[in-house]
Scaffold this active site. Structure first.
Site, mmCIF file in Angstrom:
data_model
loop_
_atom_site.group_PDB
_atom_site.id
_atom_site.type_symbol
_atom_site.label_atom_id
_atom_site.label_comp_id
_atom_site.label_asym_id
_atom_site.label_seq_id
_atom_site.Cartn_x
_atom_site.Cartn_y
_atom_site.Cartn_z
ATOM 1 C CE1 TYR A 130 -3.519 -2.103 4.905
ATOM 2 C CE2 TYR A 130 -2.929 0.135 4.826
ATOM 3 C CZ TYR A 130 -3.423 -1.186 4.353
ATOM 4 O OH TYR A 130 -3.427 -1.317 2.939
ATOM 5 C CE LYS A 153 -1.155 -4.161 3.389
ATOM 6 N NZ LYS A 153 -1.347 -5.433 2.547
ATOM 7 C CB SER A 181 -0.817 0.095 1.215
ATOM 8 O OG SER A 181 -1.532 1.247 1.458
#
Length: 217
Positions: A194, A198, A181
């Site tokens: 998160y 990533k 991402s």
């Protein structure tokens, strides 16, 4: 459902051109191009596993792979959701099956690898896409949520990739695609964990590349 016969849309055009060249006076006859030459991006005969493919990016990715000729294994936590997507693809004349797998559980990863080996003799493509993305700042993330998210977003990718690489090596090679991402490079305040994972995934992908390139994975 067995992988269907895949006839590239461009095959007739290429064959007609080859025939025209062969029939032209003064030009030597040419061998017909191979299937790979006619459609270098075709995936006929390939088996692809896409995690988190009951919705969103994973679902769209599974459809594109199936449209390219691959037999796609739709995988997510719930079998019912996977079966629904597989049925939709089958209704479009594409080749797909449903196989629930919670990649946060090591036993599910082992079972999925065993299923692929038993049903298909291996695997050609893995798209690691399943994800947890808790909407919290770093200081609001408790240890239980931290562990649960790491189990899916990093540990699951890690060990499913290891099992997939074994299956691919036995078939002479394959491809592993890890969906990261922009948050890996530009972290979001409310997606602290998160974003962190990533970023870690990019490092894992590079490390895997160094390990697996020699195995044509």
């Amino acid at each position: 459902m067995s992988p269907p016969e895949h006839t590239p849309a461009s095959a007739c055009t290429v064959d007609a051109a080859a025939s025209a060249r062969s029939d032209a006076p003064g030009l030597p006859a040419e061998a017909a191009p191979s299937a790979a030459a006619r459609d270098p991006f075709g995936l006929a005969g390939k088996v692809a596993l896409v995690t988190g493919s009951s919705q969103g990016i994973g679902r769209a990715t599974a459809r594109v792979l199936a449209q390219a000729g691959a037999h796609v294994v739709i995988s997510s936590r719930k079998q019912e959701a996977c079966a629904q997507v597989a049925a939709e693809l089958q209704a479009e004349g594409l080749s797909a099956e449903a196989a629930a797998c919670h990649i946060g559980r090591m036993e599910d990863i082992a079972q999925t690898a065993a299923r692929l080996r038993a049903r298909h003799g291996g695997l050609d493509i893995l798209v690691n896409n399943a994800v947890l993305s808790p909407w919290r700042t770093i200081d609001a993330t408790d240890p239980a949520l931290f562990a649960k998210t790491v189990d899916v977003d990093l540990r699951g990718y890690w060990f499913l990739s290891v099992e997939a690489a074994k299956l691919m090596t036995a078939r002479g090679g394959g491809s592993i695609v890890n969906i990261s991402s922009l948050a890996a490079l530009h972290p979001e305040r409310m997606l602290g964990l998160y974003s962190t994972l990533k970023t870690a995934l990019i490092g894992m992908s590079r490390a895997l590349d160094m390990l697996l390139t020699a195995r044509t994975v």
